[in-house]
Design a protein around this motif. Structure first.
Motif, short mmCIF file in Angstrom:
data_model
loop_
_atom_site.label_atom_id
_atom_site.label_comp_id
_atom_site.label_asym_id
_atom_site.label_seq_id
_atom_site.Cartn_x
_atom_site.Cartn_y
_atom_site.Cartn_z
N GLY A 1 23.46 0.37 30.83
CA GLY A 1 24.22 -0.39 31.81
C GLY A 1 23.48 -0.65 33.11
N THR A 2 22.28 -0.10 33.26
CA THR A 2 21.49 -0.34 34.47
C THR A 2 21.14 -1.81 34.57
OG1 THR A 2 20.53 1.87 34.28
CG2 THR A 2 19.42 0.32 35.75
N LYS A 3 21.47 -2.42 35.71
CA LYS A 3 21.26 -3.86 35.89
C LYS A 3 19.81 -4.19 36.19
CE LYS A 3 25.93 -4.99 37.27
NZ LYS A 3 26.78 -5.65 38.24
N ILE A 4 19.39 -5.34 35.66
CA ILE A 4 18.05 -5.89 35.87
C ILE A 4 18.21 -7.23 36.55
CG2 ILE A 4 15.96 -6.74 34.75
CD1 ILE A 4 16.80 -4.93 32.33
N LYS A 5 17.40 -7.49 37.58
CA LYS A 5 17.38 -8.80 38.23
C LYS A 5 15.93 -9.13 38.55
CE LYS A 5 21.92 -9.09 40.23
NZ LYS A 5 22.63 -9.92 41.15
N GLY A 6 15.65 -10.42 38.61
CA GLY A 6 14.29 -10.79 38.97
C GLY A 6 14.12 -12.26 39.23
N ASP A 7 13.09 -12.57 40.00
CA ASP A 7 12.68 -13.94 40.27
C ASP A 7 11.19 -14.03 40.00
OD1 ASP A 7 15.12 -15.24 41.27
OD2 ASP A 7 15.01 -13.64 42.76
N VAL A 8 10.82 -14.92 39.09
CA VAL A 8 9.46 -15.02 38.61
C VAL A 8 8.91 -16.42 38.88
CG1 VAL A 8 8.02 -14.89 36.52
CG2 VAL A 8 9.98 -13.35 36.79
N THR A 9 7.65 -16.48 39.30
CA THR A 9 6.92 -17.75 39.43
C THR A 9 5.96 -17.84 38.26
OG1 THR A 9 7.04 -17.66 41.84
CG2 THR A 9 5.38 -19.11 40.88
N ILE A 10 5.98 -18.98 37.56
CA ILE A 10 5.10 -19.20 36.42
C ILE A 10 4.07 -20.24 36.84
CG2 ILE A 10 4.95 -19.87 34.00
CD1 ILE A 10 8.09 -19.23 33.98
N THR A 11 2.82 -19.82 36.95
CA THR A 11 1.73 -20.72 37.33
C THR A 11 1.01 -21.15 36.06
OG1 THR A 11 1.50 -19.57 39.45
CG2 THR A 11 -0.34 -20.99 38.75
N ILE A 12 1.02 -22.45 35.80
CA ILE A 12 0.42 -23.02 34.59
C ILE A 12 -0.92 -23.62 34.95
CG2 ILE A 12 0.73 -24.70 32.74
CD1 ILE A 12 3.81 -24.35 33.26
N SER A 13 -1.97 -23.25 34.20
CA SER A 13 -3.32 -23.76 34.47
C SER A 13 -4.06 -24.01 33.15
CB SER A 13 -4.08 -22.77 35.35
OG SER A 13 -4.19 -21.52 34.72
N GLU A 14 -5.31 -24.43 33.27
CA GLU A 14 -6.18 -24.68 32.11
C GLU A 14 -5.51 -25.60 31.10
OE1 GLU A 14 -8.05 -21.10 30.63
OE2 GLU A 14 -8.32 -20.35 32.67
N ASN A 15 -5.01 -26.73 31.60
CA ASN A 15 -4.35 -27.75 30.76
C ASN A 15 -3.17 -27.18 29.97
OD1 ASN A 15 -6.05 -29.94 31.50
ND2 ASN A 15 -7.64 -29.07 30.17
N GLY A 16 -2.46 -26.22 30.56
CA GLY A 16 -1.29 -25.64 29.91
C GLY A 16 -1.59 -24.45 29.03
N ASP A 17 -2.87 -24.09 28.88
CA ASP A 17 -3.25 -23.01 27.97
C ASP A 17 -3.22 -21.63 28.61
OD1 ASP A 17 -3.59 -24.72 25.83
OD2 ASP A 17 -5.71 -25.05 26.24
N LYS A 18 -2.95 -21.55 29.92
CA LYS A 18 -2.87 -20.27 30.61
C LYS A 18 -1.63 -20.27 31.49
CE LYS A 18 -5.45 -17.24 33.73
NZ LYS A 18 -6.69 -17.12 34.53
N HIS A 19 -0.84 -19.21 31.38
CA HIS A 19 0.34 -19.02 32.21
C HIS A 19 0.22 -17.67 32.91
CE1 HIS A 19 3.10 -21.73 29.52
NE2 HIS A 19 2.01 -22.35 29.95
N SER A 20 0.34 -17.67 34.23
CA SER A 20 0.34 -16.43 35.00
C SER A 20 1.74 -16.23 35.57
CB SER A 20 -0.69 -16.51 36.14
OG SER A 20 -1.98 -16.70 35.60
N TRP A 21 2.30 -15.05 35.36
CA TRP A 21 3.66 -14.74 35.79
C TRP A 21 3.58 -13.72 36.92
CZ3 TRP A 21 8.23 -15.72 32.42
CH2 TRP A 21 7.94 -16.62 31.41
N SER A 22 4.17 -14.08 38.06
CA SER A 22 4.20 -13.18 39.20
C SER A 22 5.62 -13.17 39.76
CB SER A 22 3.20 -13.62 40.27
OG SER A 22 3.52 -14.92 40.73
N GLY A 23 5.92 -12.17 40.54
CA GLY A 23 7.25 -12.12 41.14
C GLY A 23 7.74 -10.70 41.26
N THR A 24 9.02 -10.61 41.58
CA THR A 24 9.64 -9.32 41.81
C THR A 24 10.84 -9.14 40.91
OG1 THR A 24 10.98 -10.23 43.59
CG2 THR A 24 8.88 -9.23 44.21
N THR A 25 11.04 -7.91 40.48
CA THR A 25 12.21 -7.56 39.69
C THR A 25 12.79 -6.27 40.24
OG1 THR A 25 10.89 -6.34 38.07
CG2 THR A 25 11.33 -8.66 37.58
#
Length: 139
Positions: free
Chosen positions: A95-119
């Motif tokens: 029952g422990t709640k999870i929350k988060g906001d993530v930024t997805i940075t797409i590069s290398e013609n869509g072949d690389k995704h970097s996920w950053s943010g806080t949860t």
């Protein structure tokens, strides 16, 4: 198909401990005549499955999923200042709640995704996300 280098930002039931560095894999399948995306994640000793759809009434991309450890989540994708964002809510099996906001940075013609943010887990901040995903196949 994608391969990712992921560091667990918290202790996750059925997955591993905070700080574990894990090689992860994702396989995505377009289904229902292009109206849904089904994802499968494999990392450490755990796995998860989710479905992503576009809801025309709300004009939002929405996702819901569950992990082998019993963690559930609901997410909404949106664009902010030209960047893809993901807002997450869910809970662990206790029952422990999870929350988060993530930024997805797409590069290398869509072949690389970097996920950053806080949860947060139970209202307490986790370590910052720093996941990197590389496309290994589009078939």
């Amino acid at each position: 198909r994608w391969v990712g280098n992921v560091i667990w930002v918290a202790d996750w039931p059925g997955w591993g401990k905070k700080g574990d560095k894990v090689k992860c894999y994702v396989e995505l399948t377009v289904t229902e005549d292009g109206n849904a995306l089904v994802g499968r994640f494999f990392g450490g000793v755990g796995s998860s499955t989710w479905i992503t759809v576009y809801d025309a009434a709300s004009r939002k991309i929405m996702e819901t999923g569950v992990s082998s450890g019993g963690t559930t989540r609901f997410a909404v994708f949106y664009k902010d200042d030209g960047k893809w964002m993901k807002s997450i809510e869910g809970s662990n099996p206790d029952g422990t709640k999870i929350k988060g906001d993530v930024t997805i940075t797409i590069s290398e013609n869509g072949d690389k995704h970097s996920w950053s943010g806080t949860t947060t887990l139970g209202g307490m901040p986790n370590d910052p996300l720093q996941d990197v995903w590389i496309r290994v196949s589009d078939k």
